[in-house]
Scaffold this active site. Structure first.
Site, PDB file in Angstrom:
ATOM      1  N   LYS A  41      -8.881   0.945   5.067  1.00 10.14           N
ATOM      2  CA  LYS A  41     -10.055   0.205   4.298  1.00 10.14           C
ATOM      3  C   LYS A  41     -11.635   0.282   5.196  1.00 10.14           C
ATOM      4  CE  LYS A  41      -8.124  -2.667   0.851  1.00 10.14           C
ATOM      5  NZ  LYS A  41      -7.749  -3.897   0.628  1.00 10.14           N
ATOM      6  N   HIS A 100      -3.939  -1.166  16.920  1.00  4.82           N
ATOM      7  CA  HIS A 100      -4.470  -2.229  16.173  1.00  4.82           C
ATOM      8  C   HIS A 100      -5.833  -2.362  16.826  1.00  4.82           C
ATOM      9  CE1 HIS A 100      -0.436  -3.168  15.071  1.00  4.82           C
ATOM     10  NE2 HIS A 100      -0.960  -3.225  13.971  1.00  4.82           N
ATOM     11  N   LYS A 145      -6.533   8.726   8.841  1.00  6.05           N
ATOM     12  CA  LYS A 145      -5.730   7.468   8.851  1.00  6.05           C
ATOM     13  C   LYS A 145      -6.166   6.792   7.476  1.00  6.05           C
ATOM     14  CE  LYS A 145      -3.986   3.559  11.216  1.00  6.05           C
ATOM     15  NZ  LYS A 145      -3.959   2.762  12.495  1.00  6.05           N
ATOM     16  N   HIS A 159       0.862  -1.189   0.060  1.00 12.40           N
ATOM     17  CA  HIS A 159      -0.111   0.010   0.000  1.00 12.40           C
ATOM     18  C   HIS A 159       0.844   1.374  -0.019  1.00 12.40           C
ATOM     19  CE1 HIS A 159       1.013   0.255   4.147  1.00 12.40           C
ATOM     20  NE2 HIS A 159       0.355  -0.842   4.354  1.00 12.40           N
ATOM     21  N   CYS A 167      -4.859  -2.762  21.479  1.00  5.17           N
ATOM     22  CA  CYS A 167      -3.686  -2.030  21.165  1.00  5.17           C
ATOM     23  C   CYS A 167      -4.151  -0.877  20.429  1.00  5.17           C
ATOM     24  CB  CYS A 167      -2.951  -2.766  20.088  1.00  5.17           C
ATOM     25  SG  CYS A 167      -1.371  -2.077  19.439  1.00  5.17           S
ATOM     26  N   HIS A 224       3.927   1.510   2.447  1.00  4.97           N
ATOM     27  CA  HIS A 224       5.007   0.828   1.870  1.00  4.97           C
ATOM     28  C   HIS A 224       5.708   1.756   0.836  1.00  4.97           C
ATOM     29  CE1 HIS A 224       2.460  -2.922   2.935  1.00  4.97           C
ATOM     30  NE2 HIS A 224       3.496  -3.057   3.854  1.00  4.97           N
ATOM     31  N   CYS A 261       0.026  -8.378  21.186  1.00  2.00           N
ATOM     32  CA  CYS A 261      -0.748  -7.964  19.852  1.00  2.00           C
ATOM     33  C   CYS A 261      -0.108  -8.679  18.597  1.00  2.00           C
ATOM     34  CB  CYS A 261      -0.660  -6.446  19.683  1.00  2.00           C
ATOM     35  SG  CYS A 261      -1.211  -5.716  18.432  1.00  2.00           S
ATOM     36  N   CYS A 300       1.069  -6.212  16.118  1.00  2.00           N
ATOM     37  CA  CYS A 300       2.424  -5.515  16.160  1.00  2.00           C
ATOM     38  C   CYS A 300       3.367  -6.786  16.329  1.00  2.00           C
ATOM     39  CB  CYS A 300       2.651  -4.845  17.691  1.00  2.00           C
ATOM     40  SG  CYS A 300       1.547  -3.287  17.799  1.00  2.00           S
TER      41      CYS A 300
HETATM   42 ZN   LIG Z   1      -0.737  -3.575  17.724  1.00  2.00          ZN
END
Ligand SMILES: [Zn+2]
Length: 509
Positions: free
Chosen positions: A304, A154, A301, A21, A151, A24, A129, A132
């Site tokens: 999707k 996440h 952010k 994406h 997290c 990256h 997590c 992570c």
């Molecule tokens: Zn995380």
């Protein structure tokens, strides 16, 4: 070639749990510009990117796709490679952590850490997590109203409570040595703000970390203890030395790396774990870890599930790969965060590339054809020549400091000055008066020089377009920056060509 002529640059290896994406892409493009810039300065560059193919998250993605993990990572690696080829990433190596050359290096590093006495068996109990791939203390988690933890990076993933026997690394012993490292070599973590964050963590002390996982069927076997696999971060970080041949002595041809380019979310792994592993194993540390920031879309952010998307294929398609390289590094400061939108992309493409740079090239080449039969004339230097010299200095200073966006800004200023110069000199007026012929020569020669310098300044960012621009000035290969200021241009034949940045490329929407 001596060691000081070498420049070893890496990016984080990408986690093989989904397609590439924009996040990256920003990292690869920025690192690629750094690599191309160093090549332009005459360095023997070794640029390594790759894939992080182990870990629980990869296994889960493979299972969700009903594929065996090796087939899954093979597929993902191909997707990434295709994207990097499309974006003109000039890597010299693409390492995958499922390769044998990587496995033997990881196991050897662990043996050396064990020989130092920094590994012991213990029981881990705590939160984990999967996003992570890291253990979390309660302080690092957000507590919901229902008393569950998540997290902060996440929030959609469940935090797992884990209890198992693991191999532990004595990270606690390295807080002091790492603090000394930051004092002695502040350039070890850049930019400064990231170093300060790491210093704060170190000053709070470090706990030992678990570096193996039991009963996970996807990973590198722990040396001499097949009940365990190597923790994915210890596995992944080691790619920076296995990619250049560790444990074979030849790895020292490139190691220590000049710079690890990473995202600011993984500084803890690169600026604490990694140097601690290396110190323990008695290996040299990389010179610099450069942590770039994050990209948001319209202030939000990219996500999707939240419907905030700008997929990489669409972004590349919009104005072509080189325009995307330009836009991302122009808009997103390389030492911080940045925000992008489709509209701002279109606007910068039109004003900065199509109008400012593209038109300058078209007009200059057209005037050399019209007034001088297509041959660059010899002329006395003008103010623009001095501006080009000054710009090169400012550009070098910015690029050497890793401030790619400032390097681009310097080049854009020269573009603007050259456009103002065209209006002030008005070659179309000079051309009407035979007595003004030397002035016309000087104006056109200065403009040709400015264009060649611009091609050189922008080459790391837009290599194909700028090679094309230089060739239209009769210069086959883009010269070095110093050469661009002095290279004899008079007498070279120019080629008009089609617009470098066609406005017809503008897409609706
Ligand atoms: Zn995380």
């Amino acid at each position: 070639m001596t060691r000081t002529d070498r420049y070893y640059i890496t990016t984080a290896i990408d986690y093989a749990n989904g397609p590439p994406h924009l996040g990256h892409a920003v990292e690869k493009i920025g690192a690629d510009v750094m690599a191309r810039y160093q090549r332009r300065k005459g360095k023997d560059v070794h640029f390594v990117i790759g894939m992080d193919e182990h870990g629980q998250k990869v296994l889960q993605s493979a299972q969700a796709a009903a594929m065996n993990p090796q087939d899954w990572v093979d597929t993902i690696a191909q997707e990434f490679l295709q994207a990097w080829e499309l974006l003109g990433i000039s890597h010299d190596d693409f390492i995958r952590t499922t390769e044998a050359r990587h496995h033997r290096g990881v196991q050897e590093l662990i043996r050396r850490i064990a020989a130092r006495g920094d590994l012991y068996l213990g029981t881990y109990a705590g939160y984990y997590c999967v996003g992570c791939e890291g253990y979390k203390t309660k302080d690092e988690l957000s507590e919901g109203e229902d008393g569950t933890f998540s997290c902060p990076v996440h929030p959609d993933l469940d935090i797992q409570w884990m209890e198992e026997e693991n191999w532990f690394f004595r990270l606690s012993a390295y807080a002091e040595p790492l603090l000394r490292l930051l004092d002695e070599r502040p350039e070890f973590v850049l930019p400064d703000i990231r170093r300060n964050e790491i210093r704060n963590v170190l000053e709070g002390g470090l706990a030992d970390i678990s570096v193996s996982r039991a009963r996970l069927p996807w990973g590198i076997p722990w040396p001499e203890d097949a009940r365990h696999i190597v923790y994915v971060w210890l596995d992944a970080l080691t790619n920076y030395i296995t990619a250049v041949g560790f444990p074979d002595e030849s790895y020292l041809d490139y190691w220590p790396a000049d710079v690890h380019v990473i995202g600011k979310d993984i500084t803890r792994f690169h600026c604490i774990y990694w140097p601690a592993f290396l110190m323990s194993a008695g290996l040299e540390l990389p010179r610099t870890v450069w942590a770039h920031g994050f990209v948001t879309y319209g202030g939000r952010k990219l996500s999707k599930s939240a419907g905030v998307t700008f997929e990489l294929p669409e972004a590349i398609q919009r104005h072509g790969p080189e325009a995307l390289r330009y836009y991302l590094l122009r808009e997103v400061p390389w030492n911080g965060d940045g925000d992008i939108t489709r509209e701002k992309f279109d606007e910068r493409y039109t004003t900065e590339l199509a109008n400012d740079l593209g038109n300058l090239a078209s007009r200059t080449l057209a005037m050399i054809r019209k007034y001088r039969g297509g041959t660059i004339p010899l002329g006395e230097p003008r103010s623009l020549d001095q501006a080009a010299v000054d710009t090169v200095e400012r550009y070098l200073e910015a690029m050497d400091a890793g401030l790619l966006h400032q390097g681009i800004a310097a080049a854009l200023e020269l573009t603007s000055l050259a456009n103002v110069f065209v209006e002030e000199q008005a070659p179309w007026t000079l051309a009407k008066d035979e007595k003004k012929s030397p002035e016309l020569d000087a104006a056109l020669a200065s403009l040709a020089r400015a264009l060649l310098v611009l091609a050189t300044l922008f080459e790391p960012i837009m290599p194909e377009k700028m090679t094309e621009l230089a060739s239209r000035l009769g210069v086959k290969e883009v010269p070095t920056l110093r050469e661009a200021l002095d290279l004899e241009l008079a007498g070279r034949g120019v080629v008009q060509g089609s617009p470098l940045f066609p406005r017809a490329d503008l897409k609706a929407g």
